[in-house]
Motif scaffolding. Structure first.
Motif, mmCIF file in Angstrom:
data_model
loop_
_atom_site.group_PDB
_atom_site.id
_atom_site.type_symbol
_atom_site.label_atom_id
_atom_site.label_comp_id
_atom_site.label_asym_id
_atom_site.label_seq_id
_atom_site.Cartn_x
_atom_site.Cartn_y
_atom_site.Cartn_z
ATOM 1 N N ALA A 1 -24.012 50.729 43.536
ATOM 2 C CA ALA A 1 -25.425 50.697 43.161
ATOM 3 C C ALA A 1 -25.745 51.750 42.101
ATOM 4 C CB ALA A 1 -26.293 50.910 44.400
ATOM 5 N N VAL A 2 -25.286 52.972 42.331
ATOM 6 C CA VAL A 2 -25.581 54.066 41.398
ATOM 7 C C VAL A 2 -24.905 53.806 40.051
ATOM 8 C CG1 VAL A 2 -25.304 56.532 40.963
ATOM 9 C CG2 VAL A 2 -25.947 55.730 43.252
ATOM 10 N N LYS A 3 -23.673 53.357 40.078
ATOM 11 C CA LYS A 3 -22.955 53.079 38.831
ATOM 12 C C LYS A 3 -23.677 52.012 38.015
ATOM 13 C CE LYS A 3 -18.405 51.820 37.018
ATOM 14 N NZ LYS A 3 -17.014 51.410 37.352
ATOM 15 N N HIS A 4 -24.172 50.975 38.681
ATOM 16 C CA HIS A 4 -24.924 49.924 37.990
ATOM 17 C C HIS A 4 -26.130 50.511 37.274
ATOM 18 C CE1 HIS A 4 -27.062 46.188 37.228
ATOM 19 N NE2 HIS A 4 -28.069 46.588 37.986
ATOM 20 N N LEU A 5 -26.873 51.375 37.958
ATOM 21 C CA LEU A 5 -28.078 51.957 37.363
ATOM 22 C C LEU A 5 -27.736 52.909 36.216
ATOM 23 C CD1 LEU A 5 -30.059 52.586 40.661
ATOM 24 C CD2 LEU A 5 -30.565 50.863 38.905
ATOM 25 N N VAL A 6 -26.681 53.696 36.387
ATOM 26 C CA VAL A 6 -26.274 54.623 35.329
ATOM 27 C C VAL A 6 -25.819 53.861 34.091
ATOM 28 C CG1 VAL A 6 -24.550 56.361 34.695
ATOM 29 C CG2 VAL A 6 -25.722 56.512 36.882
ATOM 30 N N GLU A 7 -25.084 52.755 34.305
ATOM 31 C CA GLU A 7 -24.635 51.950 33.169
ATOM 32 C C GLU A 7 -25.805 51.321 32.425
ATOM 33 O OE1 GLU A 7 -21.878 49.273 34.981
ATOM 34 O OE2 GLU A 7 -20.167 50.633 34.729
ATOM 35 N N LEU A 8 -26.925 51.110 33.126
ATOM 36 C CA LEU A 8 -28.130 50.602 32.462
ATOM 37 C C LEU A 8 -28.843 51.695 31.682
ATOM 38 C CD1 LEU A 8 -29.654 48.280 35.231
ATOM 39 C CD2 LEU A 8 -28.624 47.560 33.058
ATOM 40 N N GLY A 9 -28.471 52.950 31.918
ATOM 41 C CA GLY A 9 -29.077 54.057 31.188
ATOM 42 C C GLY A 9 -29.968 54.966 32.011
ATOM 43 N N HIS A 10 -30.053 54.749 33.323
ATOM 44 C CA HIS A 10 -30.891 55.604 34.165
ATOM 45 C C HIS A 10 -30.188 56.938 34.423
ATOM 46 C CE1 HIS A 10 -33.850 52.470 35.091
ATOM 47 N NE2 HIS A 10 -32.826 51.641 35.074
ATOM 48 N N GLU A 11 -30.922 58.009 34.216
ATOM 49 C CA GLU A 11 -30.362 59.351 34.402
ATOM 50 C C GLU A 11 -30.981 60.078 35.585
ATOM 51 O OE1 GLU A 11 -30.910 61.368 30.722
ATOM 52 O OE2 GLU A 11 -29.397 60.180 29.653
ATOM 53 N N HIS A 12 -32.113 59.590 36.068
ATOM 54 C CA HIS A 12 -32.783 60.246 37.204
ATOM 55 C C HIS A 12 -33.140 59.162 38.226
ATOM 56 C CE1 HIS A 12 -35.945 63.386 38.701
ATOM 57 N NE2 HIS A 12 -34.992 63.138 39.571
ATOM 58 N N LEU A 13 -32.394 59.140 39.322
ATOM 59 C CA LEU A 13 -32.630 58.116 40.342
ATOM 60 C C LEU A 13 -32.740 58.754 41.721
ATOM 61 C CD1 LEU A 13 -29.673 57.502 41.942
ATOM 62 C CD2 LEU A 13 -29.127 56.682 39.660
ATOM 63 N N ARG A 14 -33.257 57.970 42.659
ATOM 64 C CA ARG A 14 -33.490 58.477 44.016
ATOM 65 C C ARG A 14 -33.108 57.399 45.023
ATOM 66 N NH1 ARG A 14 -38.907 61.521 44.550
ATOM 67 N NH2 ARG A 14 -37.493 63.085 43.668
ATOM 68 N N VAL A 15 -32.583 57.858 46.170
ATOM 69 C CA VAL A 15 -32.265 56.969 47.276
ATOM 70 C C VAL A 15 -33.325 57.161 48.358
ATOM 71 C CG1 VAL A 15 -30.587 56.350 49.048
ATOM 72 C CG2 VAL A 15 -29.793 57.080 46.777
ATOM 73 N N LEU A 16 -33.928 56.077 48.801
ATOM 74 C CA LEU A 16 -34.850 56.082 49.933
ATOM 75 C C LEU A 16 -34.166 55.360 51.086
ATOM 76 C CD1 LEU A 16 -38.217 55.087 48.183
ATOM 77 C CD2 LEU A 16 -37.318 57.390 48.591
ATOM 78 N N ALA A 17 -34.111 56.007 52.261
ATOM 79 C CA ALA A 17 -33.344 55.387 53.350
ATOM 80 C C ALA A 17 -33.931 55.729 54.705
ATOM 81 C CB ALA A 17 -31.886 55.848 53.300
ATOM 82 N N TYR A 18 -33.960 54.697 55.572
ATOM 83 C CA TYR A 18 -34.211 54.938 56.986
ATOM 84 C C TYR A 18 -33.006 55.682 57.583
ATOM 85 C CZ TYR A 18 -38.035 51.484 57.028
ATOM 86 O OH TYR A 18 -39.199 50.794 56.819
ATOM 87 N N ASP A 19 -33.213 56.312 58.722
ATOM 88 C CA ASP A 19 -32.126 56.972 59.437
ATOM 89 C C ASP A 19 -31.450 55.948 60.339
ATOM 90 O OD1 ASP A 19 -30.388 58.730 60.582
ATOM 91 O OD2 ASP A 19 -31.872 59.678 61.900
ATOM 92 N N THR A 20 -30.293 55.446 59.900
ATOM 93 C CA THR A 20 -29.532 54.452 60.643
ATOM 94 C C THR A 20 -28.074 54.900 60.697
ATOM 95 O OG1 THR A 20 -28.791 53.095 58.767
ATOM 96 C CG2 THR A 20 -31.036 52.701 59.586
ATOM 97 N N PRO A 21 -27.212 54.212 61.480
ATOM 98 C CA PRO A 21 -25.791 54.562 61.474
ATOM 99 C C PRO A 21 -25.140 54.432 60.098
ATOM 100 C CG PRO A 21 -26.296 53.261 63.420
ATOM 101 C CD PRO A 21 -27.527 53.243 62.564
ATOM 102 N N THR A 22 -25.772 53.685 59.200
ATOM 103 C CA THR A 22 -25.234 53.505 57.847
ATOM 104 C C THR A 22 -25.552 54.692 56.944
ATOM 105 O OG1 THR A 22 -25.466 51.106 58.037
ATOM 106 C CG2 THR A 22 -25.339 51.994 55.812
ATOM 107 N N THR A 23 -26.650 55.388 57.211
ATOM 108 C CA THR A 23 -27.171 56.395 56.285
ATOM 109 C C THR A 23 -26.182 57.518 55.952
ATOM 110 O OG1 THR A 23 -29.387 55.907 57.122
ATOM 111 C CG2 THR A 23 -29.129 57.911 55.815
ATOM 112 N N PRO A 24 -25.438 58.078 56.908
ATOM 113 C CA PRO A 24 -24.486 59.143 56.538
ATOM 114 C C PRO A 24 -23.455 58.677 55.518
ATOM 115 C CG PRO A 24 -24.830 59.123 58.910
ATOM 116 C CD PRO A 24 -25.492 57.896 58.380
ATOM 117 N N PHE A 25 -23.020 57.435 55.601
ATOM 118 C CA PHE A 25 -22.047 56.923 54.632
ATOM 119 C C PHE A 25 -22.697 56.745 53.259
ATOM 120 C CE2 PHE A 25 -20.499 55.294 58.766
ATOM 121 C CZ PHE A 25 -19.264 55.932 58.781
ATOM 122 N N LEU A 26 -23.986 56.377 53.242
ATOM 123 C CA LEU A 26 -24.688 56.261 51.972
ATOM 124 C C LEU A 26 -24.799 57.626 51.296
ATOM 125 C CD1 LEU A 26 -27.583 53.776 52.853
ATOM 126 C CD2 LEU A 26 -25.283 53.279 52.020
#
Length: 363
Positions: free
Chosen positions: A198-223
């Motif tokens: 996901a991050v690589k896709h956004l960076v390749e589009l030219g985004h330099e400042h991005l943010r992740v919004l996430a609920y606290d789930t068993p997946t979140t630590p891996f994210l």
């Protein structure tokens, strides 16, 4: 059963038991002995079994090491599978909706293709209910277990699963950080790799400042691990951060506040977990006059409903069906081998990125 299904059932039974009686197989599956003998002859001609008097023997040498466990053919009726199943898998899932149905469905399909069946127990993310479902399935005599624990670090549950004498495969969970259960097997999505996608896709589009919004789930630590990896690999430095979302507050003012803060901080792209949250957030953004993707690109993590957002969302797509099918296959392979040395397997599958309308280069 058609000829392909019947012959696959013969091969599965040979892997489980090593030999097969043609007369017994014909009786249990409701086909004629002549048909079974013809199947055995065709499979023998292909080198897939060895014919012996009255039946056949397996020629397979399984490469997998595992426990000695030989389930007998079941007599429990299944309207979708008239022949008595060779084995029964117990599957414990935390949620009958959202991410887990395709995992369960594919496990059921794979088990049926191998001549078995699946019995389901749902924990609804309740630890006591989870323990009850595991004990219920064990008492019912299942031959192997597929388990998704309610939380990632259910050490008490892992300790119980490590005690059982049948094969256990953890589904979408890991034992890497657990002090118990290291002999259990697992298959899960590589969520860290998904975040990097996901991050690589956004960076390749030219985004330099991005943010992740996430609920606290068993997946979140891996994210979070994936975000840290992407920052290092792509040289983002201070250009990416992660913000927790309060699931109780739901959509509306809470999401509007997160959006306003992101825009004020100069964020041009968001990665949002899960896609239910991403759909809500996209609706709030559009209602607030924020152009998606003109002002703000959004990538959803999970791809259950992302395509149904007001602006169809680019999304990280979990390999859910592959997860379920592989979990059932791993359990079957543990049942089917005669090796006495056990080497546990921990498999991660990479997700994919589905690009839709919600991402574009920043203005």
């Amino acid at each position: 059963m058609d000829v392909h299904e019947r012959q696959q059932r013969i091969l599965a039974e040979l892997r489980l038991h090593g030999s097969l009686s043609a007369a017994d197989f014909a009786t249990r599956t409701g086909v004629s002995p002549m048909t079974v003998r013809r199947d055995l002859r065709e499979l023998a001609d292909d080198g897939r079994l060895r014919r012996v008097h009255g039946g056949a023997e397996s020629v397979d040498a399984s490469p997998y090491a595992a426990l000695r466990h030989r389930p007998a053919a079941r007599t429990v009726p299944d309207p979708l599978q008239p022949a008595a199943p060779l084995f029964t898998l117990g599957q414990v899932s935390p949620d009958p909706s959202y991410h887990f149905p395709p995992i369960v469905d594919s496990a059921v399909e794979r088990a049926r293709a191998l001549g078995g069946r699946v019995v389901l127990g749902v924990s609804r993310y309740q630890r006591e209910r989870e323990s009850h479902q595991i004990e219920r399935l064990l008492a019912g005599g299942v031959d192997a277990l597929l388990v998704t624990t309610t939380v990632a670090d259910s050490f008490e549950v892992l300790a119980r699963l490590a005690e059982v004498t049948i094969p256990v495969v953890l589904v979408e969970r890991s034992v890497e950080e657990a002090p118990v259960g290291d002999a259990l097997e697992s298959v899960r999505t590589d969520h860290a790799a998904g975040m990097v996608l996901a991050v690589k896709h956004l960076v390749e589009l030219g985004h330099e400042h991005l943010r992740v919004l996430a609920y606290d789930t068993p997946t979140t630590p891996f994210l979070r691990q994936g975000l840290d990896r992407a920052v290092r690999q792509l040289g983002l430095d201070e250009g990416a951060d992660m913000v927790g979302v309060n699931e109780v507050d739901g959509p509306g003012e809470h999401l509007r506040g997160l959006l306003e803060q992101a825009v004020a901080d100069g964020v041009t792209a968001l990665v949002v977990h899960s896609d239910h949250l991403a759909v809500d957030l996209t609706g709030v953004a559009v209602a607030s006059g924020i152009d998606v993707p003109g002002d703000l690109s959004i990538v959803a993590y999970d791809d259950q409903v992302a395509a149904l957002a007001e602006v169809p969302l680019t999304a990280v797509t979990r390999p859910s069906r592959d997860i379920g099918a592989l979990a059932a296959t791993m359990a079957f392979e543990r049942l089917a081998t005669t090796d006495t040395v056990s080497a546990s397997r921990h498999v991660t599958l990479r997700p994919s990125l589905t690009v839709r309308s919600s991402t574009a280069p920043p203005h």
